[in-house]
Design a protein around this motif. Structure first.
Motif, PDB file in Angstrom:
ATOM      1  N   CYS A  89      -9.075  -5.522  -3.547  1.00 15.35           N
ATOM      2  CA  CYS A  89      -7.848  -6.268  -4.092  1.00 15.35           C
ATOM      3  C   CYS A  89      -7.124  -6.931  -2.747  1.00 15.35           C
ATOM      4  O   CYS A  89      -7.158  -6.369  -1.726  1.00 15.35           O
ATOM      5  N   GLY A  90      -6.487  -8.116  -2.813  1.00 14.81           N
ATOM      6  CA  GLY A  90      -5.703  -8.693  -1.957  1.00 14.81           C
ATOM      7  C   GLY A  90      -6.597  -8.921  -0.498  1.00 14.81           C
ATOM      8  O   GLY A  90      -7.692  -9.396  -0.369  1.00 14.81           O
ATOM      9  N   THR A  91      -5.883  -8.361   0.582  1.00 15.12           N
ATOM     10  CA  THR A  91      -6.400  -8.545   1.967  1.00 15.12           C
ATOM     11  C   THR A  91      -7.852  -7.824   2.021  1.00 15.12           C
ATOM     12  O   THR A  91      -8.796  -8.305   2.739  1.00 15.12           O
ATOM     13  N   SER A  92      -8.078  -6.742   1.433  1.00 15.90           N
ATOM     14  CA  SER A  92      -9.151  -6.113   1.418  1.00 15.90           C
ATOM     15  C   SER A  92     -10.206  -6.814   0.623  1.00 15.90           C
ATOM     16  O   SER A  92     -11.285  -6.687   1.077  1.00 15.90           O
ATOM     17  N   GLU A 108       2.976 -14.085   1.062  1.00 14.46           N
ATOM     18  CA  GLU A 108       3.568 -12.718   0.686  1.00 14.46           C
ATOM     19  C   GLU A 108       4.944 -12.488   1.730  1.00 14.46           C
ATOM     20  O   GLU A 108       5.737 -11.910   1.039  1.00 14.46           O
ATOM     21  N   ILE A 145     -13.150  -1.305  -0.944  1.00 11.18           N
ATOM     22  CA  ILE A 145     -12.441  -1.460   0.544  1.00 11.18           C
ATOM     23  C   ILE A 145     -11.068  -1.287   0.204  1.00 11.18           C
ATOM     24  O   ILE A 145     -10.481  -1.828  -0.745  1.00 11.18           O
ATOM     25  N   SER A 146     -10.398  -0.685   0.765  1.00 14.38           N
ATOM     26  CA  SER A 146      -8.841  -0.371   0.741  1.00 14.38           C
ATOM     27  C   SER A 146      -8.186   0.289   1.957  1.00 14.38           C
ATOM     28  O   SER A 146      -8.759   1.337   2.507  1.00 14.38           O
ATOM     29  N   ALA A 181       2.554  -6.395   4.534  1.00 12.63           N
ATOM     30  CA  ALA A 181       1.528  -7.330   5.064  1.00 12.63           C
ATOM     31  C   ALA A 181       0.334  -6.641   5.894  1.00 12.63           C
ATOM     32  O   ALA A 181       0.728  -6.150   6.769  1.00 12.63           O
ATOM     33  N   SER A 182      -0.948  -6.727   5.473  1.00 14.82           N
ATOM     34  CA  SER A 182      -1.928  -5.891   5.939  1.00 14.82           C
ATOM     35  C   SER A 182      -2.412  -6.834   7.138  1.00 14.82           C
ATOM     36  O   SER A 182      -2.944  -8.119   6.965  1.00 14.82           O
ATOM     37  N   GLN A 203     -11.152  -3.709   8.947  1.00 17.97           N
ATOM     38  CA  GLN A 203     -12.069  -3.454   7.872  1.00 17.97           C
ATOM     39  C   GLN A 203     -13.124  -4.295   8.265  1.00 17.97           C
ATOM     40  O   GLN A 203     -14.403  -4.120   7.949  1.00 17.97           O
ATOM     41  N   SER A 231      -5.190   1.608   1.919  1.00 21.11           N
ATOM     42  CA  SER A 231      -4.335   2.674   1.620  1.00 21.11           C
ATOM     43  C   SER A 231      -5.143   3.772   1.092  1.00 21.11           C
ATOM     44  O   SER A 231      -4.874   5.016   0.954  1.00 21.11           O
ATOM     45  N   VAL A 261      -0.208  -0.005  -4.059  1.00 24.49           N
ATOM     46  CA  VAL A 261      -0.205  -0.152  -5.396  1.00 24.49           C
ATOM     47  C   VAL A 261      -1.108   0.640  -6.448  1.00 24.49           C
ATOM     48  O   VAL A 261      -2.046   0.434  -6.665  1.00 24.49           O
TER      49      VAL A 261
HETATM   50  O1  M6R Z   1      -4.421  -0.468   0.159  1.00 22.56           O
HETATM   51  P1  M6R Z   1      -5.415  -1.668  -0.414  1.00 22.56           P
HETATM   52  O2  M6R Z   1      -6.049  -2.290   1.027  1.00 22.56           O
HETATM   53  O3  M6R Z   1      -6.124  -1.291  -1.606  1.00 22.56           O
HETATM   54  O4  M6R Z   1      -4.060  -2.907  -0.908  1.00 22.56           O
HETATM   55  C1  M6R Z   1      -4.849  -3.865  -1.500  1.00 22.56           C
HETATM   56  C2  M6R Z   1      -3.715  -5.160  -1.498  1.00 22.56           C
HETATM   57  O5  M6R Z   1      -2.632  -4.684  -2.411  1.00 22.56           O
HETATM   58  C3  M6R Z   1      -3.374  -5.274  -0.493  1.00 22.56           C
HETATM   59  O6  M6R Z   1      -4.190  -5.786   0.822  1.00 22.56           O
HETATM   60  C4  M6R Z   1      -2.138  -6.740  -0.283  1.00 22.56           C
HETATM   61  O7  M6R Z   1      -2.874  -7.725  -0.543  1.00 22.56           O
HETATM   62  C5  M6R Z   1      -1.511  -6.837   1.048  1.00 22.56           C
HETATM   63  N1  M6R Z   1      -0.036  -6.885   0.663  1.00 22.56           N
HETATM   64  C6  M6R Z   1      -1.914  -7.958   1.836  1.00 22.56           C
HETATM   65  O8  M6R Z   1      -1.352  -8.126   2.850  1.00 22.56           O
END
Ligand code: M6R
Length: 608
Positions: free
Chosen positions: A300-303, A488, A346-347, A399-400, A407, A349, A605
């Motif tokens: 999801c998202g950045t990952s 974001e 990929i994550s 923000a990642s 990664q 968290s 999340v």
């Molecule tokens: O912990 P995760 O990498 O699984 O999280 C995925 C996304 O929720 C996360 O990358 C989100 O998009 C960030 N806020 C981006 O900066």
């Protein structure tokens, strides 16, 4: 998402709980609270809003005692309010519960409890737990909690205290993260390691359907059937300083600046004796990897952006057909797979609910799952067949940033490893690629030294309402990542596009009010990219480009440029992401945004 803490020991309980809650603040929340047993009485303090409001409440109405539980709530069932904040209590105000997760059958349970004359004070799903424990309590809190959780469906990590057994905290995990911190004459629990690291480095990670009973002088662990078990104690390799801002105004900026160090650390861990070492948790044999003929990356998202870059790497270098899917889509589609399909999750968290569900879907299809994760011992790491840890250290800003570059680095390491097994690159080429990595930390450092240039551009554009981010090839996902970072944390609309798609629609948006941020570094698609920027310029667009140092041609088609060192194309996303992170950071900070905790978002999340 919600964060829970618990403490039993001789320190000032409300201070320990509050400091734990501050450490979990990054997860996102809308209310908070604590419950303690003070002089034999259960006392609860909770408040809607920021932790500062709870802190002020505790100054007005202090509590003492030697054990307690605390919570930051991210509303799912019931609006954010004082009443719905945790801890939730039973009818008599003797039992208090904090909970992270969702009780799926709470409505039915609540109806039954109301019929049995229980009185509800909140509209949360959590309150049913307090009433169920109340019904089951016959003098032993552990037994009562075990009986109560038998009735619960969903995911939960809970901590429970009772004034009728004031020497213990009972915690149970099913689906949501929970760790226990072991101290000397004190013990702690929390949703995440940062909350305990100031007190101890020794932690136990609870598995699903495991219970912990924390007393001052020790912790006992049990299965869901009440059988006593021994758990492995892990030492966390973090320093308490890792949790501080280290003199930076925000965690996000600190984490951007940590990237050279993170990449250096990864180089030293992943390359040993000129060979790739994917770590002791990798668990895949060369034979089974050599057979892999298809890869599905889900995240999801950045990952997900890091995974998208992985598709370019894996297909180009290891020649393995690779799909990349957003986890919330992957988990509900029915992909065509075969016995030689490898799923990569990929994550950062390791707790993202959709990514975890994607892993479970993959396993239901008997596929092997490799995860690429930051947080040690997280659920995704534990449910995967093998793990590559990205060694980014704690990432606190929502923000990642450093996790993204780490990664991509580790996906690249996996790609090279697989490519050698598949004989798609020769040994000499592998050695050349490994030696190229050495320059990467310095390249990032050079960009960080140009931060004032990027801040200047941010000042010039901070009031714009829309941004378009363009990239091509392996830097198309980098453009998507740049757009995500900006939207974001600054709340400014930004969208990422492959530059070749411009004339198929988005070009209509281009005018002087829509800045175009382009990745125009030297690459296999460099000429194409410059053509796209000409298209933008000739329509009156304003171009901000990330260009290779000294590249006058790219500068000629740009209004503003950020120079980055020349690195091989497959490493360029790691370098090019950095100026985009800084641009987003400065625009958000100049606009006074809550950079580390943007509205409506959570770091981890853990619900769908
Ligand atoms: O912990 P995760 O990498 O699984 O999280 C995925 C996304 O929720 C996360 O990358 C989100 O998009 C960030 N806020 C981006 O900066």
């Amino acid at each position: 998402m919600c964060g829970i803490v618990g403490y039993i020991g001789d320190k000032d309980v409300s201070s320990v709980l509050m400091s734990g809650l501050w450490k979990l603040e990054y997860r996102g929340y809308d209310s908070s609270g604590i419950a303690v047993i003070d002089d034999g009485d259960l006392k609860v303090r909770k408040s809607f809003g920021k932790l500062m409001q709870l802190q002020e409440l505790l100054q007005r109405e202090p509590v003492g005692g030697s054990l307690g539980i605390g919570h930051t709530r991210w509303a799912t069932h019931g609006e954010p309010s004082d009443q719905n904040a945790h801890p939730q209590t039973d009818c008599n105000g003797k039992i208090a519960v904090v909970h992270n997760g969702i009780i799926e059958n709470y409505y039915t349970l609540k109806e039954e409890l109301i019929k049995r004359r229980h009185i509800f004070k909140s509209t949360t799903d959590t309150e049913v737990i307090a009433h169920l424990v109340e019904e089951e309590f016959r003098g032993d809190l552990k037994e009562a909690v075990l009986k109560a959780v038998e009735k619960l469906k969903g995911s939960f990590a809970i901590a429970v205290i009772s004034e009728d057994q004031p020497d213990r905290i009972v915690a149970y995990r099913k689906g949501s993260p929970l760790i226990i911190g072991l101290g000397r004459n004190e013990n702690l629990l929390a949703s995440d390691i940062p909350a305990v690291i100031g007190h101890t480095k020794e932690v136990v990670i609870l598995e699903d359907d495991e219970m912990a009973v924390l007393k001052k002088d020790g912790v006992e662990f049990y299965t869901k059937d009440g059988e006593r078990i021994e758990k492995q104690v892990q030492e966390v390799p973090w320093k308490p300083d890792d949790m501080d801002k280290g003199g930076f105004p925000h965690y996000m900026l600190k984490e951007i600046y940590e990237q050279p160090e993170v990449i250096r650390r990864n180089i030293s861990l992943r390359i040993r004796n000129k060979k790739i070492d994917l770590g002791e948790n990798f668990n895949f044999t060369p034979d089974e990897l050599a057979r892999v003929n298809r890869i599905i990356i889900q995240a999801c998202g950045t990952s997900w952006h890091a995974g998208y870059i992985g598709k370019y790497l894996l297909e180009d270098i290891a020649r393995v057909h690779t799909e990349v899917d957003i986890s919330s889509e992957f988990r509900y589609r029915n992909p065509v797979v075969n016995g030689e399909t490898l799923v990569i999750a990929i994550s950062q968290s390791g707790e993202t609910a959709d990514t975890l569900a994607g892993i479970r879907e993959a396993k239901a299809k008997f596929l092997r799952v490799l995860s690429i994760v930051n947080v040690l011992g997280s659920t995704i790491a534990r449910e995967s067949d093998g793990v590559i840890y990205i060694n980014a250290g704690p990432e606190i800003g929502v923000a990642s940033t450093k996790a993204f570059t780490a990664q991509v680095f580790n996906v690249y390491m996996f790609t090279l490893y697989l490519a050698r097994l598949k004989w798609t690159i020769q040994k000499e080429e592998m050695l050349k690629r490994l030696s190229e990595l050495e320059g990467l930390p310095d390249a990032i450092e050079r960009i960080l030294k140009r931060d004032d240039v990027i801040r200047g551009i941010a000042e010039r554009f901070k009031d714009k309402k829309h941004f378009l981010f363009l990239g091509r090839g392996i830097n198309y996902p980098t453009a998507l990542e740049g757009a995500l970072k900006l939207k974001e944390i600054s709340y400014i609309h930004a969208t990422g596009y492959p530059a070749g798609e411009l004339k198929h629609g988005p070009l209509a948006l281009v005018d002087e009010n829509m800045p175009v941020v382009a990745i125009a570094t030297r690459s296999s698609v460099y000429e194409k990219m410059l053509n796209n920027l000409e298209e933008v310029k000739s329509r009156g667009g304003v171009v901000i480009s990330v260009v290779t140092e000294g590249d006058e041609r790219a500068k000629a088609v740009s209004d503003y440029t950020i120079e980055v060192p020349d690195v091989p194309e497959y490493l360029s996303p790691i370098v090019n992401a950095v100026p985009l992170q800084l641009l987003a950071y400065h625009i958000a900070a100049l606009n006074g945004r809550d950079v580390d905790k943007p509205r409506n978002l959570a770091k981890s999340v853990t619900v769908e």
